[in-house]
Design a protein around this motif. Structure first.
Motif, PDB file in Angstrom:
ATOM      1  N   ARG A   1       0.833  -1.203   0.000  1.00  0.00           N
ATOM      2  CA  ARG A   1       0.000   0.000   0.000  1.00  0.00           C
ATOM      3  C   ARG A   1       0.870   1.256   0.000  1.00  0.00           C
ATOM      4  N   GLY A   2       1.869   1.299   0.864  1.00  0.00           N
ATOM      5  CA  GLY A   2       2.759   2.457   0.907  1.00  0.00           C
ATOM      6  C   GLY A   2       3.512   2.644  -0.394  1.00  0.00           C
ATOM      7  N   VAL A   3       3.962   1.537  -0.977  1.00  0.00           N
ATOM      8  CA  VAL A   3       4.660   1.592  -2.268  1.00  0.00           C
ATOM      9  C   VAL A   3       3.739   2.150  -3.344  1.00  0.00           C
ATOM     10  N   ALA A   4       2.517   1.644  -3.414  1.00  0.00           N
ATOM     11  CA  ALA A   4       1.565   2.107  -4.432  1.00  0.00           C
ATOM     12  C   ALA A   4       1.292   3.598  -4.278  1.00  0.00           C
ATOM     13  N   ARG A   5       1.157   4.060  -3.050  1.00  0.00           N
ATOM     14  CA  ARG A   5       0.931   5.487  -2.819  1.00  0.00           C
ATOM     15  C   ARG A   5       2.119   6.309  -3.315  1.00  0.00           C
ATOM     16  N   HIS A   6       3.320   5.872  -2.998  1.00  0.00           N
ATOM     17  CA  HIS A   6       4.497   6.618  -3.432  1.00  0.00           C
ATOM     18  C   HIS A   6       4.641   6.602  -4.955  1.00  0.00           C
ATOM     19  N   LEU A   7       4.457   5.438  -5.549  1.00  0.00           N
ATOM     20  CA  LEU A   7       4.572   5.348  -7.004  1.00  0.00           C
ATOM     21  C   LEU A   7       3.576   6.277  -7.692  1.00  0.00           C
ATOM     22  N   ARG A   8       2.403   6.429  -7.123  1.00  0.00           N
ATOM     23  CA  ARG A   8       1.401   7.324  -7.712  1.00  0.00           C
ATOM     24  C   ARG A   8       1.896   8.761  -7.729  1.00  0.00           C
ATOM     25  N   THR A   9       2.681   9.162  -6.730  1.00  0.00           N
ATOM     26  CA  THR A   9       3.242  10.521  -6.726  1.00  0.00           C
ATOM     27  C   THR A   9       4.282  10.693  -7.832  1.00  0.00           C
ATOM     28  N   LEU A  10       4.808   9.583  -8.342  1.00  0.00           N
ATOM     29  CA  LEU A  10       5.775   9.620  -9.446  1.00  0.00           C
ATOM     30  C   LEU A  10       5.104   9.412 -10.796  1.00  0.00           C
ATOM     31  N   ASP A  11       3.764   9.424 -10.813  1.00  0.00           N
ATOM     32  CA  ASP A  11       2.943   9.235 -12.009  1.00  0.00           C
ATOM     33  C   ASP A  11       2.977   7.795 -12.524  1.00  0.00           C
ATOM     34  N   TYR A  12       3.198   6.856 -11.611  1.00  0.00           N
ATOM     35  CA  TYR A  12       3.089   5.437 -11.932  1.00  0.00           C
ATOM     36  C   TYR A  12       1.778   4.917 -11.347  1.00  0.00           C
ATOM     37  N   VAL A  13       1.091   4.071 -12.084  1.00  0.00           N
ATOM     38  CA  VAL A  13      -0.080   3.378 -11.566  1.00  0.00           C
ATOM     39  C   VAL A  13       0.352   1.950 -11.280  1.00  0.00           C
ATOM     40  N   SER A  14      -0.331   1.305 -10.343  1.00  0.00           N
ATOM     41  CA  SER A  14       0.126  -0.036  -9.967  1.00  0.00           C
ATOM     42  C   SER A  14      -1.044  -0.948  -9.668  1.00  0.00           C
TER      43      SER A  14
ATOM     44  N   GLY B   1       4.556   3.077 -15.792  1.00  0.00           N
ATOM     45  CA  GLY B   1       4.897   4.493 -15.829  1.00  0.00           C
ATOM     46  C   GLY B   1       4.264   5.221 -17.000  1.00  0.00           C
ATOM     47  N   PRO B   2       4.395   6.539 -17.023  1.00  0.00           N
ATOM     48  CA  PRO B   2       3.753   7.356 -18.049  1.00  0.00           C
ATOM     49  C   PRO B   2       4.285   7.111 -19.460  1.00  0.00           C
ATOM     50  N   LYS B   3       5.460   6.540 -19.584  1.00  0.00           N
ATOM     51  CA  LYS B   3       6.036   6.244 -20.901  1.00  0.00           C
ATOM     52  C   LYS B   3       6.066   4.748 -21.179  1.00  0.00           C
ATOM     53  N   GLY B   4       5.269   3.988 -20.411  1.00  0.00           N
ATOM     54  CA  GLY B   4       5.198   2.548 -20.608  1.00  0.00           C
ATOM     55  C   GLY B   4       6.241   1.764 -19.844  1.00  0.00           C
ATOM     56  N   GLU B   5       6.957   2.406 -18.924  1.00  0.00           N
ATOM     57  CA  GLU B   5       7.950   1.711 -18.126  1.00  0.00           C
ATOM     58  C   GLU B   5       7.251   0.723 -17.198  1.00  0.00           C
ATOM     59  N   ILE B   6       7.872  -0.405 -16.991  1.00  0.00           N
ATOM     60  CA  ILE B   6       7.302  -1.424 -16.112  1.00  0.00           C
ATOM     61  C   ILE B   6       8.284  -1.721 -14.991  1.00  0.00           C
ATOM     62  N   TRP B   7       7.795  -1.524 -13.781  1.00  0.00           N
ATOM     63  CA  TRP B   7       8.582  -1.805 -12.584  1.00  0.00           C
ATOM     64  C   TRP B   7       7.899  -2.914 -11.806  1.00  0.00           C
TER      65      TRP B   7
END
Length: 151
Positions: free
Chosen positions: A16-29, A47-53
């Motif tokens: 949950r914490g990771v997902a919240r932080h990633l959202r601030t970086l414009d990543y959806v999870s 990520g916004p350019k199709g990056e996958i983490w």
């Protein structure tokens, strides 16, 4: 007043914490995504350019040491991270992976994971997998009685 997340599994709190932080970086999870048979990642982010983490959440030493599949996750993402809490012995984690410190409310990327760009065909496959997984989750929330057993 006690924290309602004290009763939730440690891996869920970290995710949950990771997902919240990633959202601030414009990543959806999405949590618990299966990129292929036999593998289930804790968090996959787009990520916004199709990056996958991929982020694997580990609650302690035993949790990390029992994970025998994590190296297989690298072929399904551009960057691979571990998410742990501040009590985790981070010296156990391989240095050629990313490190995120997290709790139930936020996270911080302490060490950026090295980039291993996915091949275009694999990226397309993973973006489609991500989209279908997210859509199925949304459908389940919107219409929980319908179920997936019809397909």
């Amino acid at each position: 007043m006690s924290d309602p997340f004290d009763l939730v599994a440690p891996g869920f709190r970290l995710a949950r914490g990771v997902a919240r932080h990633l959202r601030t970086l414009d990543y959806v999870s999405v949590p618990e995504l299966v990129p292929c048979a036999g593998l289930r990642v804790d968090v996959m982010a787009l990520g916004p350019k199709g990056e996958i983490w991929i982020v694997e959440c580990k609650s302690g030493r035993a949790d990390f040491q029992s994970d025998r599949k994590w190296q297989n996750y690298r072929e399904w993402c551009d960057r691979f991270f571990w998410a742990v809490d501040t009590d985790f012995p981070v010296d156990l984690l391989p240095e050629d992976t990313g490190l995120i410190l997290a709790d139930a409310y936020d996270a911080e990327i302490v060490r950026m994971a090295p980039e291993h760009k996915l091949a275009p065909a694999r990226r397309k496959s993973m973006v489609q997998c991500f989209a279908r997984h997210a859509a199925q989750r949304l459908q389940g929330l919107r219409d929980p009685d319908f179920g997936l057993s019809r397909f």
